[in-house]
Enzyme design. Structure first.
Site, PDB file in Angstrom:
ATOM      1  N   HIS A   1       1.561   2.906  -3.401  1.00 48.31           N
ATOM      2  CA  HIS A   1       0.559   3.684  -4.145  1.00 48.31           C
ATOM      3  C   HIS A   1       0.982   5.142  -4.265  1.00 48.31           C
ATOM      4  CE1 HIS A   1      -2.692   1.113  -5.342  1.00 48.31           C
ATOM      5  NE2 HIS A   1      -2.619   0.464  -4.191  1.00 48.31           N
TER       6      HIS A   1
ATOM      7  N   ASP B   1      -7.219  -6.369  -3.650  1.00 49.84           N
ATOM      8  CA  ASP B   1      -7.018  -5.326  -4.666  1.00 49.84           C
ATOM      9  C   ASP B   1      -7.343  -5.848  -6.059  1.00 49.84           C
ATOM     10  OD1 ASP B   1      -6.327  -3.287  -3.031  1.00 49.84           O
ATOM     11  OD2 ASP B   1      -4.168  -3.353  -3.427  1.00 49.84           O
TER      12      ASP B   1
ATOM     13  N   GLN C   1       0.825  -1.212   0.000  1.00 51.12           N
ATOM     14  CA  GLN C   1       0.000   0.000   0.000  1.00 51.12           C
ATOM     15  C   GLN C   1       0.856   1.259   0.000  1.00 51.12           C
ATOM     16  OE1 GLN C   1      -3.469  -0.334  -0.716  1.00 51.12           O
ATOM     17  NE2 GLN C   1      -2.286  -2.177  -1.140  1.00 51.12           N
TER      18      GLN C   1
ATOM     19  N   GLU D   1      -8.627   1.483   6.058  1.00 50.98           N
ATOM     20  CA  GLU D   1      -9.249   1.040   4.804  1.00 50.98           C
ATOM     21  C   GLU D   1      -9.082  -0.485   4.682  1.00 50.98           C
ATOM     22  OE1 GLU D   1      -7.040   2.096   1.320  1.00 50.98           O
ATOM     23  OE2 GLU D   1      -8.742   1.763  -0.018  1.00 50.98           O
ATOM     24  N   HIS D   2      -7.841  -0.959   4.880  1.00 53.87           N
ATOM     25  CA  HIS D   2      -7.566  -2.404   4.851  1.00 53.87           C
ATOM     26  C   HIS D   2      -6.987  -2.819   6.195  1.00 53.87           C
ATOM     27  CE1 HIS D   2      -6.639  -0.937   0.680  1.00 53.87           C
ATOM     28  NE2 HIS D   2      -7.550  -1.850   0.418  1.00 53.87           N
TER      29      HIS D   2
ATOM     30  N   HIS E   1     -53.202  15.889   7.235  1.00 51.35           N
ATOM     31  CA  HIS E   1     -52.804  14.469   7.277  1.00 51.35           C
ATOM     32  C   HIS E   1     -53.966  13.630   7.813  1.00 51.35           C
ATOM     33  CE1 HIS E   1     -48.815  16.192   6.892  1.00 51.35           C
ATOM     34  NE2 HIS E   1     -48.252  14.985   6.837  1.00 51.35           N
TER      35      HIS E   1
END
Ligand SMILES: NC(=O)c1ccc[n+]([C@@H]2O[C@H](COP(=O)([O-])OP(=O)(O)OC[C@H]3O[C@@H](n4cnc5c(N)ncnc54)[C@H](O)[C@@H]3O)[C@@H](O)[C@H]2O)c1
Ligand SMILES: N[C@H](CO)Cc1c[nH]c[nH+]1
Ligand SMILES: [Zn+2]
Length: 433
Positions: free
Chosen positions: A258, A356, A255, A322-323, A415
């Protein structure tokens, strides 16, 4: 990677800060481009494609022959891998389909819920630093399963106007026909407002860099819905003495590579594992082609030695990664205790890269702590649930007084009237019989 030995809990919030991801400083620049695309359409798209991507052409839609030709430009090995990944992603996302449920909440009162696909969706596929064709599968396959009528895709061209053939092949596999070589802010603006060439959509999906993220945020205020805040990738690994330091280091770097704005976190209860993993990270990072980005990410990354599994779980749930990788003994039961995470990878043989690309789960996931409240992309992201109800005369006779009482208490006479008039008409009908 900074190393911390049993930091006090009062320091955790500071130590778990993400690198700055606030993009509001870009709003002025981004708004100018969006406004121009709204006003001038393709002409503004062309101007900004030249400025930001170096593409000087004014053809944006990729012809069907180019899409068909992409298959012949890829190796058989890559095509086979993409097909396997696509089959797993399809299988997992089909399993998320929920059948329609019809419930008689009380006699004569029938309610049901129907899943209806969003008619028009736009997918943004990043292309600035890597051709993320896996993201095409992750966004395109659930759109097809959901039954979205119009699915369009935008991705940046290189300066010659070319798009990587794997992106075109993956899009073809996902059944996407309208592909536009437009990147960044101008792509988000075109999908939100529509241009002569690009149709506007109701919802925009996909990750991207700071400019794409800022543009998605701005168009989501008035124009279009967006999937979620998916920013720079991140991973948190919990590892004990049973973990393999080389595996853990490789997962952290997967990761980190990235980009410099990514963050990776290691939590462990083993001092030996901590030192061995950090040594492995140093060794493995040097030979990565994207070493600069990975080193940038490591600068803002952290490794913690904690005292127990409970502490590791508490810290992970606070961070909401995230992971999350569980490289610990008895990982399956540890996974039961996860409360905040985008996607969880259980045991020593479940690398994050599997999610992924090819296990079947979606890799478009909430970052920056948004896993506390958001799900990753899934079939529901492409669907609205419309509720229906049908009440028989008998049903309204029973339920009507309940509605009348509540409406009166809320001081909403109209109503109440909507029920009273019907009940009166039922009463007079019964008398006249
Ligand atoms: N969270 C997730 O699910 C997930 C998944 C995949 C990728 N990502 C992230 O997506 C990002 C991809 O970024 P990328 O840059 O490679 O591709 P990108 O396609 O998002 O950005 C490239 C575009 O940015 C625009 N741009 C570049 N410089 C600009 C400038 N100065 N002003 C205005 N516009 C400019 C250009 O038009 C270009 O087409 C990475 O941060 C990655 O971590 C996240
Ligand atoms: N890890 C990214 C999501 O955070 C997705 C991705 C695409 N290709 C490789 N990885
Ligand atoms: Zn990744």
């Amino acid at each position: 990677m900074q190393k911390y030995i049993n930091p006090p809990k009062s320091d955790w919030s500071t130590l778990l800060k993400r690198p700055a991801t606030d993009v509001s400083g870009l709003y002025d620049t981004v708004k100018k481009v969006l406004d121009e695309v709204k006003l001038e359409g393709d002409q503004a798209v062309a101007r900004y494609s030249e400025k930001f991507d170096g593409y000087t052409g004014n053809e944006f839609q990729i012809p069907s022959e180019t899409i068909a030709r992409a298959e012949s430009q890829l190796s058989d090995g890559l095509k086979a891998a993409i097909r396997t990944a696509a089959a797993n992603i399809e299988k997992f996302h089909i399993s998320q389909w929920q059948p329609m449920t019809r419930v008689e909440t009380q006699p004569g009162v029938i309610c049901w819920q129907k899943s209806v696909p969003i008619e028009k969706v736009g997918l943004y596929i990043p292309g600035g630093t890597a051709p993320l064709f896996s993201t095409v599968l992750m966004l395109g396959i659930p759109a097809r399963i959901a039954g979205c009528k119009e699915v369009i895709l935008c991705t940046p061209p290189d300066k010659n106007g070319a798009v990587h053939p794997a992106i075109l092949f993956a899009a073809h596999m996902a059944g996407i026909k309208k592909i536009y070589k437009i990147g960044g802010i101008q792509a988000i603006g075109a999908m939100a407002h529509g241009t002569e060439t690009v149709p506007s959509v109701y919802k925009i999906f996909g990750p991207g860099n700071r400019f794409v993220t800022a543009a998605k945020q701005l168009v989501s205020i008035n124009e279009t819905t967006i999937d979620m805040p998916a920013g720079p990738s991140e991973v948190l690994i919990m590892a004990d003495e049973s973990a393999n330091p080389a595996f853990v280091a490789a997962d952290l770097l997967s990761q980190a590579e990235h980009g410099a704005d990514s963050q990776v976190i290691l939590l462990t209860t083993s001092p030996d594992l901590l030192d061995a993993t950090l040594a492995e990270v140093d060794k493995q990072v040097k030979v990565l082609p994207r070493v600069a980005g990975a080193l940038g990410a490591l600068e803002d990354s952290r490794a913690f030695l904690l005292t127990s599994m409970d502490e590791m779980m508490e810290m992970s749930n606070r961070y909401a990664p995230e992971h999350l990788i569980l490289a610990v003994k008895d990982a399956t039961s540890v996974a039961e205790r996860v409360v905040n995470a985008g996607s969880v990878f259980i045991g020593h043989y479940t690398p994050e890269s599997a999610g992924d690309y090819a296990s079947g789960t979606n890799h478009t996931l909430p970052t920056n702590g948004h896993a506390r409240t958001y799900s990753g992309v899934n079939l529901d992201s492409y669907i609205r649930k419309i509720t229906f109800q049908k009440i028989t005369e008998e049903g309204l006779r029973d339920l009507g007084p309940v509605i009348e009482t509540m409406a009166e208490a809320e001081l909403l006479q109209a109503h109440k009237n909507a029920v009273t008039l019907r009940l009166n008409s039922l009463k007079s009908f019964a008398i006249n019989q």
